[in-house]
Design an enzyme around this catalytic site. Structure first.
Site, PDB file in Angstrom:
ATOM      1  CE  LYS A 153     -33.328   9.003   1.074  1.00  0.00           C
ATOM      2  NZ  LYS A 153     -31.912   9.283   1.011  1.00  0.00           N
TER       3      LYS A 153
HETATM    4  N1  PMP Z   1     -28.304  13.743   3.574  1.00  0.00           N
HETATM    5  C1  PMP Z   1     -28.412  12.968   2.486  1.00  0.00           C
HETATM    6  C2  PMP Z   1     -27.962  13.516   1.182  1.00  0.00           C
HETATM    7  C3  PMP Z   1     -28.926  11.661   2.586  1.00  0.00           C
HETATM    8  O1  PMP Z   1     -29.033  10.896   1.505  1.00  0.00           O
HETATM    9  C4  PMP Z   1     -29.320  11.175   3.854  1.00  0.00           C
HETATM   10  C5  PMP Z   1     -29.867   9.775   3.981  1.00  0.00           C
HETATM   11  N2  PMP Z   1     -31.234   9.734   3.756  1.00  0.00           N
HETATM   12  C6  PMP Z   1     -29.193  12.023   4.965  1.00  0.00           C
HETATM   13  C7  PMP Z   1     -28.681  13.300   4.785  1.00  0.00           C
HETATM   14  C8  PMP Z   1     -29.646  11.582   6.332  1.00  0.00           C
HETATM   15  O2  PMP Z   1     -31.043  11.504   6.376  1.00  0.00           O
HETATM   16  P1  PMP Z   1     -31.804  10.513   7.349  1.00  0.00           P
HETATM   17  O3  PMP Z   1     -31.275  10.777   8.708  1.00  0.00           O
HETATM   18  O4  PMP Z   1     -33.229  10.877   7.210  1.00  0.00           O
HETATM   19  O5  PMP Z   1     -31.498   9.127   6.892  1.00  0.00           O
END
Ligand code: PMP
Length: 296
Positions: A153
Site C-alpha cells: 500500500k
Molecule cells: N485494493 C485497493 C487498491 C485498495 O486501496 C484497497 C483499500 N485498502 C483494497 C483493495 C481493499 O483492501 P482492504 O480490504 O484491506 O481495505
C-alpha cells in the site's frame, strides 16, 4: 473536515494537536510518492470500541514498508496500542484510522531517509447501506507487478487509482473497475472485486491486486456460510454475465454493484451471496472474537 483545533495526532513518538503537525516540502514522499499507509476502521460495540483486524492492517503496513525499503522501528503490537490511544484521546468510537509512514527530505532516488510515522483518526459513522454502484471498465490498468510491488500500500500507487476514479466519475459512473496487464479483471481503485454466478463466488487471485483484508474476511465468512469461493483470472465479459457483484474494502465494507458498463446485474441484492456476507460482516466488525489484542 478531517480535524478540528481539538484533534490530537501521533507524530514520530509525540502526541500533538493536528494543526501543529507539519512536515517538510522537501520530503521524498511528497516528490516521489515513496511512503506507505493503511486505512483501518474502528467500530463501537456493546463491549467497547474495537479496531477491526488491527493486527492484520499493521502487519500489512510493515510488510509494505519492507517492500519499499523503509525501516520502521515500531512493532505491530506498539502500533495497535497507539491506535487505541489515538481513539481514546479523540473520544472516537466509529472511526477511520490513517497511519502514514512518510520519508523525510531526500531528493535522491534512494530510500535511505528517515521515516516519519503519523497517525490520525476521524469520525466515520457506520454505514447503513449506500446506493448500489454503477461502475465502468477503466481505460487505466493496474500497474504491472514487475514494475512495482502492487501488493504494497504505497502512496505513489494511488495516482493510478485517482486517474481511474476521476475518469469514471467524469463519465457519470460511481466507480471504476481496472484490468490487469493481461486483460483480466483486477480490482477497483480502492477495493477488491467479487462476482456471483450460480451460487458460487469468484474473485481474481493475488498477484495484480492489493491483498485486501476485507477480501480475506470474505473468504473466512464464506467458509462459515459454506459458500464456495473460486480464485481465478476472468475477463470483463465474464464479470458482466454474472448474477451479482460487489466490492470489498475497509471503507466500503461489502458494497453492492448495480451495473458494470451499463449491464445491470439481474439478481436482487437481498437474494445475493454479497448481501448474506454483508450482513455477517456487520456482526463480525463488532464481534469480540475478532478482538484478540490485549491492552497492557
Ligand atoms: N485494493 C485497493 C487498491 C485498495 O486501496 C484497497 C483499500 N485498502 C483494497 C483493495 C481493499 O483492501 P482492504 O480490504 O484491506 O481495505
Amino acid at each position: 473536515m478531517y480535524y478540528t483545533k481539538n484533534t490530537t495526532v501521533f507524530l514520530d513518538g509525540k502526541w500533538i494537536k493536528a494543526d501543529q503537525a507539519n512536515t517538510s516540502l522537501y520530503d521524498q514522499t511528497l516528490h516521489y510518492g515513496n511512503g506507505v499507509f493503511e486505512g483501518i476502521r474502528s467500530y463501537k460495540s456493546e463491549n467497547g470500541t474495537y479496531i477491526f483486524k488491527a493486527e492484520e492492517h499493521f502487519e500489512r503496513l510493515l510488510q509494505s514498508a519492507r517492500k519499499m525499503h523503509i525501516p520502521v522501528k515500531y512493532t505491530v503490537r506498539e502500533l495497535v496500542k497507539i491506535s487505541y490511544e489515538l481513539l481514546e484521546k479523540n473520544n472516537l468510537t466509529d472511526a477511520y484510522i490513517r497511519p502514514l509512514i512518510s520519508l523525510t527530505p531526500n531528493m535522491t532516488l534512494t530510500s535511505n531517509s528517515k521515516p516519519k510515522i503519523f497517525m490520525c483518526a476521524w469520525k466515520w459513522e457506520k454505514y447503513l447501506g449506500v446506493n448500489p454502484l454503477n461502475i465502468m471498465t477503466s481505460s487505466y490498468r493496474r500497474p504491472h507487478p514487475k514494475s512495482c510491488h502492487v501488493e504494497a500500500k504505497t502512496v505513489g500507487h494511488y495516482t493510478n487509482s485517482i486517474l481511474a476514479t476521476t475518469e469514471a466519475k467524469s463519465k457519470g459512473f460511481d466507480e471504476a473497475l481496472l484490468l490487469d496487464v493481461n486483460d483480466k479483471v483486477a480490482e477497483g481503485p480502492g477495493a477488491n472485486f467479487f462476482f456471483e454466478k450460480n451460487k458460487t463466488l469468484y474473485t481474481c487471485p493475488l498477484g495484480n491486486i492489493l491483498p485486501g483484508i476485507t477480501r480475506a474476511t470474505v473468504f473466512e465468512m464464506a467458509k462459515e456460510l459454506e459458500i464456495e469461493v473460486i480464485e481465478k483470472h476472468f475477463t470483463i465479459e465474464e464479470a458482466k454475465k454474472a448474477d451479482s457483484a460487489f466490492f470489498t474494502g475497509t471503507a466500503a465494507e461489502i458494497a453492492q454493484i448495480n451495473s458494470l458498463d451499463k449491464n445491470t446485474y439481474p439478481l436482487q441484492w437481498n437474494e445475493s451471496l454479497g448481501y448474506e456476507l454483508s450482513r455477517l460482516y456487520q456482526q463480525k466488525v463488532i464481534n469480540q472474537d475478532y478482538y484478540h489484542f490485549e491492552l497492557v
